[in-house]
Design an enzyme around this catalytic site. Structure first.
Site, PDB file in Angstrom:
ATOM      1  N   LYS A 116       0.810  -1.218   0.000  1.00  0.00           N
ATOM      2  CA  LYS A 116       0.000   0.000   0.000  1.00  0.00           C
ATOM      3  C   LYS A 116       0.843   1.268   0.000  1.00  0.00           C
ATOM      4  O   LYS A 116       0.417   2.305  -0.506  1.00  0.00           O
ATOM      5  CB  LYS A 116      -0.966  -0.039   1.181  1.00  0.00           C
ATOM      6  N   GLU A 200      -2.420   7.730   7.203  1.00  0.00           N
ATOM      7  CA  GLU A 200      -2.947   8.691   6.251  1.00  0.00           C
ATOM      8  C   GLU A 200      -4.159   9.390   6.849  1.00  0.00           C
ATOM      9  O   GLU A 200      -4.747   8.921   7.835  1.00  0.00           O
ATOM     10  CB  GLU A 200      -3.331   8.010   4.936  1.00  0.00           C
ATOM     11  N   ASN A 235     -14.040  -1.668   9.450  1.00  0.00           N
ATOM     12  CA  ASN A 235     -13.322  -1.582   8.177  1.00  0.00           C
ATOM     13  C   ASN A 235     -13.469  -2.834   7.328  1.00  0.00           C
ATOM     14  O   ASN A 235     -12.732  -3.014   6.359  1.00  0.00           O
ATOM     15  CB  ASN A 235     -11.829  -1.295   8.416  1.00  0.00           C
ATOM     16  N   GLU A 275      -9.249   0.903  -5.481  1.00  0.00           N
ATOM     17  CA  GLU A 275     -10.199   1.393  -4.490  1.00  0.00           C
ATOM     18  C   GLU A 275     -10.030   2.893  -4.276  1.00  0.00           C
ATOM     19  O   GLU A 275      -8.912   3.404  -4.215  1.00  0.00           O
ATOM     20  CB  GLU A 275     -10.020   0.645  -3.168  1.00  0.00           C
ATOM     21  N   GLU A 288      -6.143   2.346  -2.446  1.00  0.00           N
ATOM     22  CA  GLU A 288      -5.202   1.243  -2.602  1.00  0.00           C
ATOM     23  C   GLU A 288      -5.616   0.432  -3.826  1.00  0.00           C
ATOM     24  O   GLU A 288      -6.699   0.629  -4.375  1.00  0.00           O
ATOM     25  CB  GLU A 288      -5.192   0.336  -1.366  1.00  0.00           C
ATOM     26  N   ASN A 290      -5.986  -3.609  -4.922  1.00  0.00           N
ATOM     27  CA  ASN A 290      -5.922  -5.015  -4.542  1.00  0.00           C
ATOM     28  C   ASN A 290      -5.580  -5.826  -5.787  1.00  0.00           C
ATOM     29  O   ASN A 290      -6.361  -5.878  -6.739  1.00  0.00           O
ATOM     30  CB  ASN A 290      -7.250  -5.484  -3.945  1.00  0.00           C
TER      31      ASN A 290
END
Length: 667
Positions: A116, A200, A235, A275, A288, A290
């Site tokens: 990431k 972040e 999450n 995403e 990010e 995936n």
């Protein structure tokens, strides 16, 4: 094309891949740990290879064991599914060295996007808008606090190699950063073998929207629309849909083109997901990428008509993508609910055990709608503590969003599961939530709408009437059966049951007259309304299906002493049907009070004790951390509910505890 592939995964996704491979005429090899010896994916595959103990770190995460299983079986390629080794750069490299094809992106793309921290650097270089944050590796809690202070609160602490909500914490203060940093690193190390985390800015009131991309080895990349994944808890995504109710065509195209540009920048050559965190104003920032198949890929398949697993296999075999961007058309709406083994009434803590009942709704076309259930279990399967708690992914498609939601709600009502606690009642309640139905979503939806956790609401309005009518019809059917019992003092034809009934639905009372007609059972309530109830339901079946007032209805039914427990449309109640005299007597019965004690810390779920943070004799304040228990890869901090003094500690680090096992006593 390959003649045999190995699936380096388990559960639902392994079964999903096997289905497509079977349709393509490709033989499959399953791998399994000690815990999965009798798992469904093992039974479905053409061959199966045992790869070690239950712990993933000793089985599904051991690259050498996967490579050896390929050698033993002659598998030419490996599909990693999601999780486990799917985003490990070392895995495709090891396969390549052994002459085995990886059904996924090339190692370079995984290195650039799977990490990431590196993916954000790559996204920035490709001029994709990114969230403000610190992209370097953070070595200590103090360093994390300094960075968070500079960025501004709230912040998100995330595992660099993570996914699935693991190794992720939101912090609103310096103290929460320090604690979250430790927990995120620990979860990241146990789940991914990589404890690096980054920090972040956390966007308030955000939406989670992702773009599905697919590329081949000839430089072609297309995007297949978006998925809205804003309904999350801790999450972890709970409900996904495609398309998003937020986006318009212009925003969709802009996000898709950025996703494709990023994929092309790293020579991406398989299925992947870019995403974004999106604002309510349709602004968006790269989150990010995936580099694997996503859990929620079925909703994209339902609205595009494409099989993503098949496309992955074909491009891995060197074929060119069979579609160009202009060929991609979005049709209708799809909704996916993740059915988890967890107790929604106990803060969604994991639940384990054997599925004594597992009856998913019937798959296929239902009117204009389509029902699909991707699962890795069957009746009798055991839900173990070692892996993700997902039982199934229930997907519905319909021409419109409203119809897809209605179909999803009906399918959830028809989904019968016993033997463990599960979140189907919660999912059903979500489908009927006005804010969800209106599409006013954010990643804080569950926390905002269910601040005190979930408790199945009492039936109200039309739902209550529907359940009362069903309860009366069920009781009427049971009475008719009683007439046929042999050996009674009076002949069956001499027995007459009173038609005037009182239905007690929890604390609600309905007076009704119940009688059999040529079409079914007519339930006439005291207010003058009449409900025709028709059903082929037989006593003992866990789901009552039929029509009430002409509308198709599915209701969960469980036997109780002198009644039934009914659950429908997210609401639940105990139902008892009496004659008028029985109702008068029942009202006189005393209610047994359940006592309790707050002088013990009980394990809220089956789990492994990671740490004990207090000692005997220590005074603790309400909210102070006492212990950490890990279950299904997630670490859960247990805190003091009130001020007190620790008297004895009955568990130690490394202990495996059952639910409600005593961890410590208080004076």
């Amino acid at each position: 094309m390959f003649s045999k592939i190995l699936i380096a995964n388990r559960g639902e996704i392994a079964c999903r891949i096997i289905k497509t491979a079977r349709r393509m005429g490709i033989k499959t090899v399953a791998v399994y740990s000690d815990a999965d010896r009798d798992a469904l994916h093992v039974a479905m595959a053409d061959e199966a290879v045992h790869i070690g103990p239950a712990a993933a770190a000793q089985s599904y995460l051991v690259i050498d064991k996967i490579v050896e299983a390929c050698r033993q079986t002659g598998a030419q390629a490996v599909h990693p599914g999601y999780g486990f080794l799917s985003e490990r750069e070392a895995f495709p490299k090891a396969l390549e060295a052994a002459g085995i094809v990886f059904i996924g992106p090339n190692p370079g793309a995984i290195a650039a996007m799977g990490d990431k921290i590196e993916s954000k650097k790559a996204a920035s270089a490709a001029q994709v808008s990114t969230v403000p944050g610190f992209l370097g590796v953070i070595e200590s809690p103090e360093h994390a606090v300094t960075i968070a202070d500079e960025i501004g609160y709230p912040v998100m602490i995330k595992a660099s190699a993570g996914g699935g909500g693991k190794g992720m914490r939101i912090a609103y203060s310096a103290g929460e950063v320090a604690e979250g940093f430790a927990r995120a690193r620990s979860e990241a190390a146990s789940s991914f073998g990589d404890d690096r985390v980054f920090v972040e800015k956390f966007i308030t009131d955000p939406r989670h929207i992702e773009i599905q991309v697919i590329g081949d080895k000839h430089g072609n990349v297309v995007y297949l629309g978006e998925r809205e994944c804003s309904i999350q808890r801790r999450n972890q995504k709970v409900i996904e849909e495609a398309p998003s109710p937020l986006l318009d065509e212009a925003t969709r195209r802009k996000m898709g083109e950025q996703a494709v540009a990023l994929a092309k920048a790293v020579n991406y050559d398989s299925a992947g997901t870019v995403e974004f965190v999106a604002g309510q104003d349709k602004s968006f920032y790269f989150l990010e990428m995936n580099t694997r198949l996503q859990v929620e890929h079925p909703v994209t398949e339902m609205i595009t008509g494409l099989d993503l697993v098949e496309l992955m296999i074909r491009v891995a075999a060197g074929e060119t993508l069979p579609i160009a961007q202009d060929d991609v058309k979005l049709n209708g709406w799809a909704v996916e609910s993740r059915v988890y083994a967890e107790d929604p009434t106990r803060n969604f803590l994991p639940s384990i055990g054997r599925l004594t009942t597992y009856r998913p709704p019937e798959e296929g076309k239902l009117g204009e709608a389509i029902v699909r259930n991707d699962t890795g279990v069957e009746e009798g399967s055991e839900i173990a503590i070692h892996y993700d708690p997902m039982i199934a992914k229930l997907v519905t498609w319909a021409p419109t969003r409203d119809e897809a939601i209605t179909s999803q709600a009906q399918a959830l009502d028809a989904f019968a599961i016993d033997g463990i606690r599960h979140n189907v009642p919660f999912l059903s309640a979500l489908m009927h939530h006005p804010r969800w139905q209106e599409g006013r979503l954010s990643t804080g939806f569950i926390a905002e709408e269910f601040p005190n956790g979930f408790e199945a609401p009492k039936p109200a309005g039309e739902v209550a009437r529907r359940l009362a009518a069903a309860a009366a019809a069920i009781d009427h059917l049971l009475n008719e059966r009683k007439r046929g019992i042999s050996g009674q003092m009076r002949e069956p034809y001499l027995l007459r049951f009173e038609q005037e009934r009182v239905v007690l639905l929890g604390d609600q009372r309905f007076e009704a007259v119940v009688e059999t007609t040529n079409d079914g059972v007519m339930v006439a309530f005291a207010d003058g309304t009449e409900w025709m109830v028709e059903s082929d339901w037989l006593p003992g079946e866990p789901v009552w299906t039929g029509t009430i007032d002409g509308e198709p209805v599915a209701i969960q039914v469980r036997s109780l002493l002198n009644g039934v427990f009914l659950q429908h449309a997210g609401a639940a109640a105990e139902a008892r049907v009496y004659t008028r005299r029985e109702a008068e007597l029942a009202a006189l019965m005393p209610v047994k009070e359940v006592g309790g004690s707050g002088k013990q810390l009980l394990c809220p779920m089956p789990g492994l004790v990671k740490s004990i943070m207090v000692i005997p004799g220590q005074e603790v304040k309400a909210g102070e951390p006492l212990a950490v228990v890990e279950a299904m890869k997630m670490e859960n901090m247990l805190r003091a509910e009130r001020d007190g003094t620790v008297q004895t500690i009955q568990a130690k680090e490394g202990d495996s505890l059952a639910v409600d096992a005593v961890i410590m006593d208080f004076a």
